[in-house]
Design a protein around this motif. Structure first.
Motif, PDB file in Angstrom:
ATOM      1  N   PRO A   8       0.849  -1.190  -0.146  1.00 47.14           N
ATOM      2  CA  PRO A   8      -0.004   0.022   0.012  1.00 47.14           C
ATOM      3  C   PRO A   8       0.804   1.280   0.070  1.00 47.14           C
ATOM      4  O   PRO A   8       1.968   1.427   0.405  1.00 47.14           O
ATOM      5  CB  PRO A   8      -0.643  -0.201   1.402  1.00 47.14           C
ATOM      6  CG  PRO A   8       0.020  -0.943   2.269  1.00 47.14           C
ATOM      7  CD  PRO A   8       0.861  -2.105   1.348  1.00 47.14           C
ATOM      8  N   PRO A   9       0.325   2.411  -0.430  1.00 49.38           N
ATOM      9  CA  PRO A   9       1.156   3.654  -0.380  1.00 49.38           C
ATOM     10  C   PRO A   9       1.475   3.903   1.105  1.00 49.38           C
ATOM     11  O   PRO A   9       0.871   3.855   1.844  1.00 49.38           O
ATOM     12  CB  PRO A   9       0.021   4.711  -0.987  1.00 49.38           C
ATOM     13  CG  PRO A   9      -1.300   3.996  -1.320  1.00 49.38           C
ATOM     14  CD  PRO A   9      -1.067   2.577  -0.725  1.00 49.38           C
ATOM     15  N   VAL A  11       3.841   2.503   2.729  1.00 51.61           N
ATOM     16  CA  VAL A  11       4.377   1.236   3.525  1.00 51.61           C
ATOM     17  C   VAL A  11       5.779   1.625   3.669  1.00 51.61           C
ATOM     18  O   VAL A  11       6.517   0.810   4.560  1.00 51.61           O
ATOM     19  CB  VAL A  11       3.881   0.077   3.014  1.00 51.61           C
ATOM     20  CG1 VAL A  11       4.387  -0.156   1.511  1.00 51.61           C
ATOM     21  CG2 VAL A  11       3.999  -1.057   3.885  1.00 51.61           C
ATOM     22  N   LYS A  13       7.709   1.402   0.325  1.00 48.64           N
ATOM     23  CA  LYS A  13       8.198   0.744  -0.776  1.00 48.64           C
ATOM     24  C   LYS A  13       9.763   1.419  -1.468  1.00 48.64           C
ATOM     25  O   LYS A  13      10.550   0.986  -1.576  1.00 48.64           O
ATOM     26  CB  LYS A  13       7.157   0.527  -1.809  1.00 48.64           C
ATOM     27  CG  LYS A  13       6.207  -0.072  -1.706  1.00 48.64           C
ATOM     28  CD  LYS A  13       5.113  -0.321  -2.755  1.00 48.64           C
ATOM     29  CE  LYS A  13       4.536   0.904  -3.155  1.00 48.64           C
ATOM     30  NZ  LYS A  13       3.604   1.425  -1.815  1.00 48.64           N
ATOM     31  N   GLU A  99       9.225  -1.117  -8.672  1.00 46.38           N
ATOM     32  CA  GLU A  99       7.964  -0.765  -7.585  1.00 46.38           C
ATOM     33  C   GLU A  99       6.831  -0.552  -8.108  1.00 46.38           C
ATOM     34  O   GLU A  99       6.478   0.318  -9.047  1.00 46.38           O
ATOM     35  CB  GLU A  99       8.472   0.644  -6.686  1.00 46.38           C
ATOM     36  CG  GLU A  99       7.762   1.205  -5.841  1.00 46.38           C
ATOM     37  CD  GLU A  99       8.071   2.387  -4.929  1.00 46.38           C
ATOM     38  OE1 GLU A  99       9.320   2.994  -4.959  1.00 46.38           O
ATOM     39  OE2 GLU A  99       7.070   3.289  -4.554  1.00 46.38           O
ATOM     40  N   LEU A 182      13.962   2.720   6.885  1.00 48.41           N
ATOM     41  CA  LEU A 182      14.705   4.121   6.914  1.00 48.41           C
ATOM     42  C   LEU A 182      16.079   4.002   7.607  1.00 48.41           C
ATOM     43  O   LEU A 182      17.023   4.683   7.085  1.00 48.41           O
ATOM     44  CB  LEU A 182      13.477   4.830   7.589  1.00 48.41           C
ATOM     45  CG  LEU A 182      13.502   6.379   7.623  1.00 48.41           C
ATOM     46  CD1 LEU A 182      13.374   6.864   5.995  1.00 48.41           C
ATOM     47  CD2 LEU A 182      12.593   6.958   8.476  1.00 48.41           C
TER      48      LEU A 182
HETATM   49  N1  LIG Z   1       8.831   4.773  11.260  1.00 46.41           N
HETATM   50  C1  LIG Z   1       9.242   4.280  10.128  1.00 46.41           C
HETATM   51  N2  LIG Z   1       9.083   5.052   8.762  1.00 46.41           N
HETATM   52  C2  LIG Z   1       9.468   4.508   7.540  1.00 46.41           C
HETATM   53  C3  LIG Z   1      10.269   3.377   7.659  1.00 46.41           C
HETATM   54  N3  LIG Z   1      10.389   3.245   6.191  1.00 46.41           N
HETATM   55  C4  LIG Z   1       9.901   4.114   5.489  1.00 46.41           C
HETATM   56  N4  LIG Z   1       9.332   5.061   6.418  1.00 46.41           N
HETATM   57  C5  LIG Z   1       8.510   6.342   5.983  1.00 46.41           C
HETATM   58  O1  LIG Z   1       7.401   6.050   5.297  1.00 46.41           O
HETATM   59  C6  LIG Z   1       7.124   7.036   4.631  1.00 46.41           C
HETATM   60  C7  LIG Z   1       6.421   6.574   3.182  1.00 46.41           C
HETATM   61  O2  LIG Z   1       7.897   5.901   2.571  1.00 46.41           O
HETATM   62  P1  LIG Z   1       7.929   5.694   1.026  1.00 46.41           P
HETATM   63  O3  LIG Z   1       9.160   4.880   0.857  1.00 46.41           O
HETATM   64  O4  LIG Z   1       7.712   6.873   0.116  1.00 46.41           O
HETATM   65  O5  LIG Z   1       6.526   4.731   0.825  1.00 46.41           O
HETATM   66  P2  LIG Z   1       5.839   4.061  -0.378  1.00 46.41           P
HETATM   67  O6  LIG Z   1       4.660   5.151  -0.800  1.00 46.41           O
HETATM   68  O7  LIG Z   1       5.386   2.858  -0.332  1.00 46.41           O
HETATM   69  O8  LIG Z   1       6.925   4.403  -1.668  1.00 46.41           O
HETATM   70  C8  LIG Z   1       8.147   8.172   4.567  1.00 46.41           C
HETATM   71  O9  LIG Z   1       7.806   9.154   5.359  1.00 46.41           O
HETATM   72  C9  LIG Z   1       9.433   7.310   5.069  1.00 46.41           C
HETATM   73  O10 LIG Z   1      10.314   7.899   5.737  1.00 46.41           O
HETATM   74  C10 LIG Z   1      10.392   2.678   8.668  1.00 46.41           C
HETATM   75  O11 LIG Z   1      11.074   1.642   8.697  1.00 46.41           O
HETATM   76  N5  LIG Z   1      10.059   3.308  10.061  1.00 46.41           N
END
Ligand SMILES: Nc1nc2c(ncn2[C@@H]2O[C@H](COP(=O)(O)OP(=O)(O)O)[C@@H](O)[C@H]2O)c(=O)[nH]1
Ligand SMILES: [Mg+2]
Lengths: 281, 137
Positions: A8-9, A11, A13, A99, A182
């Motif tokens: 999901p958005p 998460v 990715k 992705e 992260l």
């Molecule tokens: N607390 C926490 N936040 C994370 C982690 N990994 C990603 N995030 C945060 O989740 C948010 C969405 O991440 P993103 O990679 O853009 O998600 P996507 O939409 O699935 O591609 C960002 O603000 C990231 O910094 C993690 O392991 N722990």
């Protein structure tokens, strides 16, 4: 080797992608990244922002990043994603990461494109129910519970484990990895799981099966694209008054040389499931 | 239906304001373009590599930090060096008229200052990047 990443958005990715690219680069492997975001159905425009998290790799010659808009294609990827993956592979990139859009719908097409499919889950979101739906269990080679720092992360892990215990698998049993993308925690374990899956694919002969399925899938997509445009033109025409949709469909199909017969409504051909509930034979 | 134009919207320099860049990105998207947004603090090399890898028709660069007289020309140089100067390069920011004129002489195709109507920017991008698309395919 190609790795698909869905979930999901928000998460994580893109953050996971960045961490995996870093890992692959540390191992001396070249990497291609294809990330797909949705096109607006209204303007056909798109905002492609997955690159932001990959900025550290922009000038690395061993990394090639391409953003794609879905351009109306359903299934979580773009119509040209399979081509991009093939090209990157042919170009000699060691690892290709894809992705998906990640709208949480049935993004099962990724499994047709990638050798290994990662399904990322968000703790505390009720995603474990999602997993039971819509064939996610069929496509996940590895479950990634990201944001392991989240208070609900362990509960999520237990739920997935409990669900997997209810099932009996033929072939590969999906692995479950906890990550904190992260901070880079769990990425080594995730990479090791990806490696194990690659070894399994080759040793079991499933790699060849997947290659054939991917080829067939792409042929189908290409043919379907052309047919769809013809069909769109055909259904634009005027139908005789009083014709019901079923009869009208027969009129259109007749133009394609399709004979009356097979039921228009119903599931497509069944595929052998990878997992069934224990107790069923 | 033709393929949508692809535009890299970047933000360079050390100031953390990307509101302007985001508004432009959104406007171009609503005008039917595919906008690749790269985030803050991009170097000229990063911006040009992104545009090449993304097969972009144009690059829009926002600079508010006052470093425009160094950063814009560096991007122009990078584009030439990489054989990518067919990509339409335009910019925006708080840039005095004299500087804007000089930057245009040095290869920046247009400079938009705060208050420039979004429609004007969209029209420029459609026209110039459309021409590039016709030439390059
Ligand atoms: N607390 C926490 N936040 C994370 C982690 N990994 C990603 N995030 C945060 O989740 C948010 C969405 O991440 P993103 O990679 O853009 O998600 P996507 O939409 O699935 O591609 C960002 O603000 C990231 O910094 C993690 O392991 N722990
Ligand atoms: Mg993302």
């Amino acid at each position: 080797m190609s790795i698909g990443l869905t979930g999901p958005p928000g998460v994580g990715k893109s953050t996971l992608s960045a961490a995996l690219v870093r890992k692959a680069r540390a191992l001396g492997k070249s990497v291609g990244v294809v990330s797909v975001d949705p096109s607006s159905p209204f303007s056909h425009g798109a905002l492609l922002g997955d690159r932001i998290r990959l900025a550290e790799h922009f000038t690395d010659e061993g990394v090639f990043i391409r953003s794609m808009a879905s351009r109306g294609h359903l299934g979580g990827v773009a119509g040209a994603t399979a081509d991009a993956v093939l090209l990157m592979d042919a170009f000699g990139l060691d690892v290709v990461l894809v992705e998906t859009v990640g709208v949480g719908q049935s993004e099962i097409e990724i499994a047709e494109l990638a050798h290994t499919t990662l399904v990322a889950l968000q703790p505390g979101s009720g995603d474990s129910i999602q997993v039971l739906k819509a064939g996610i269990m069929e496509i996940a080679d590895i479950f990634v519970v990201n944001k392991a720092d989240h208070p609900m992360a362990n509960q999520m892990r237990r739920e997935i484990r409990a669900m997997m215990e209810m099932l009996s698998f033929t072939g590969w049993v999906p692995e479950l990895v906890m990550t904190q993308a992260l901070a880079g925690d769990g990425i080594d374990a995730l990479w090791a799981a990806i490696d194990r899956h690659a070894i399994y694919l080759n040793a079991s002969g499933e790699m060849a099966v997947r290659r054939r399925a991917a080829f067939a899938h792409q042929v189908r997509q290409l043919a379907l694209g052309r047919l769809e445009r013809r069909l769109d033109r055909a259904v634009c025409g005027d139908f005789a008054a009083g014709l019901d949709p079923y009869a009208a469909a027969e009129v259109v199909l007749a133009q394609f040389g399709e004979e009356r017969g097979e039921d228009a409504v119903g599931p497509g051909p069944a595929r052998p499931p990878r997992a069934i509930v224990k107790g069923l034979t | 239906m033709s393929r949508p134009l692809r535009i890299v919207v970047a933000k360079a320099g050390l100031d953390g304001h990307d509101r302007g860049a985001k508004v432009i990105a959104r406007a171009l998207r609503d005008a039917g373009m595919e906008v690749i947004y790269t985030g803050l603090f991009q170097t000229p090399e990063q911006i040009v590599q992104t545009a090449i890898q993304e097969d972009a028709d144009g690059i829009g660069l926002s600079i508010l930090s006052g470093a425009h007289m160094t950063l814009f020309p560096l991007v122009v140089d990078q584009l030439r060096e990489q054989g990518a100067d067919d990509i339409v390069f335009f910019g925006g920011g708080t840039i005095p008229a004299d500087d804007a004129a000089e930057l245009k002489r040095r290869g920046v195709r247009a400079i938009f200052t705060p208050g420039a109507p979004l429609q004007e920017i969209v029209d420029f991008v459609n026209r110039e990047c459309g021409k590039r698309r016709e030439l390059v395919g």
